[in-house]
Design an enzyme around this catalytic site. Sequence first.
Site, PDB file in Angstrom:
ATOM      1  N   LYS A  78      24.122 -55.942  47.359  1.00 13.31           N
ATOM      2  CA  LYS A  78      22.685 -56.166  47.422  1.00 13.31           C
ATOM      3  C   LYS A  78      21.966 -55.917  46.098  1.00 13.31           C
ATOM      4  CE  LYS A  78      21.444 -57.269  51.744  1.00 13.31           C
ATOM      5  NZ  LYS A  78      20.512 -58.345  52.091  1.00 13.31           N
ATOM      6  N   ASP A 125      17.761 -52.118  55.879  1.00  8.92           N
ATOM      7  CA  ASP A 125      18.667 -51.399  56.773  1.00  8.92           C
ATOM      8  C   ASP A 125      19.544 -50.444  55.978  1.00  8.92           C
ATOM      9  OD1 ASP A 125      18.658 -54.502  58.090  1.00  8.92           O
ATOM     10  OD2 ASP A 125      18.191 -52.834  59.426  1.00  8.92           O
TER      11      ASP A 125
END
Length: 405
Positions: A78, A125
């Site tokens: 990410k 998340d």
Amino acid sequence: MPSQIEVFLNRTRFYDDPTACVADFSRAQLSKALRFHRTMPGYAPTSLVSLENLAAALGVRSLHVKDESARFGLKAFKVLGGAYAMARHIADLLGRDIDDLPFVELASERIRGEIGTIVFATTTDGNHGRGVAWTARQFRQKAVVYMPRGTTPQRLEAIRAEGAQAEIVDLNYDEAVRMTAREAEAHGWLVVQDTAWPGYEKIPLWIMQGYGTLMLEAMQQLHEVPPTHVLIQAGVGSLAGMVQGMVTAAWGKDRPRVIVVEAAAADCLYRSAVTAGCRPVTVGGDLATVMAGLACGEANTIGWNILRDYAEAFVSCPDFVTTRGMRVLGNPLPGDPAVVSGESGAVTTGLLSILLQSGCWAETREALGLDAQSRVLVVSTEGDTDPQRYRSIVWDGQIPSYQQF
């Protein structure tokens, strides 16, 4: 939550030109992100693992796993997107091209003095928010991170350890994204989110282009011989949209077949494809799944438009599919290396093993062209980013994978 795997073979096509609307994911565009990432301290291409014996057992020619567990010490891909988008934003503020701004300069006190304080805000998340927090700290800036209900304390503390202000809110992921946007507007923060909606598209596009580094690395590691199939997981669809855009821009009608894989509890892309409509379908509720990184009920509009037109198939998977994948990768056949893959990283391997080993999927295998000549690429998007949960699955058998396939 559905207990069975659902597969939708995509026959919807809105464009006759196989390279329409994917120019943003050309090699030239993605290479800008790769050049920037190469300036980051600690950059190294992540491993492309060849599982020769598993491929033979499954009946395909080759199986490669792009293992993102070592990416900048954060155990997930990410940061590639968040860091690139944040850097592009600062470059815009300075009126400079990102190619002329290496990471070390962006992290300097001089640049901090020129642009002042920026508060980067996001919903996550876990992995995306940690990447944003890590980058903000490197750039001498601030980060505010909101996490949806169900987030584990371990993921929260990992983000706080990067210096961010972070908290878990009593909202699902998509509701938390909207809250973050409201808070950012009220306080003058910059939203760094990997999902797009009308009016918010520039930063999500930069994030998606940042993800392209892993595909450019993979192609170099494959000696520029494209796979025949790419199985890629999707939450909002940013990574999947980038993959589809990249292979379509590069190979057009001869592109690899891209199979989009989602958590059944948050399968917004699958449901959107089934309706065969132009607009994506929203999935509401708690979005309860062990695949925390895929627990997103609203699609990235940029990614959806590409996947709608070019993806080969959409698959909705119960949690046992990813826990099977985690065990397959973590307990390899003799001669194959082990891959530590987290809950959101292993669902594609789990699905591949089921499709190829279960007799009830023979027609689907044929429709997807999965056979002895197939060269398959999957991406393990995270390692054990939540070590306690990883061990509860791989060591202790949480969510058994013995259901009927």
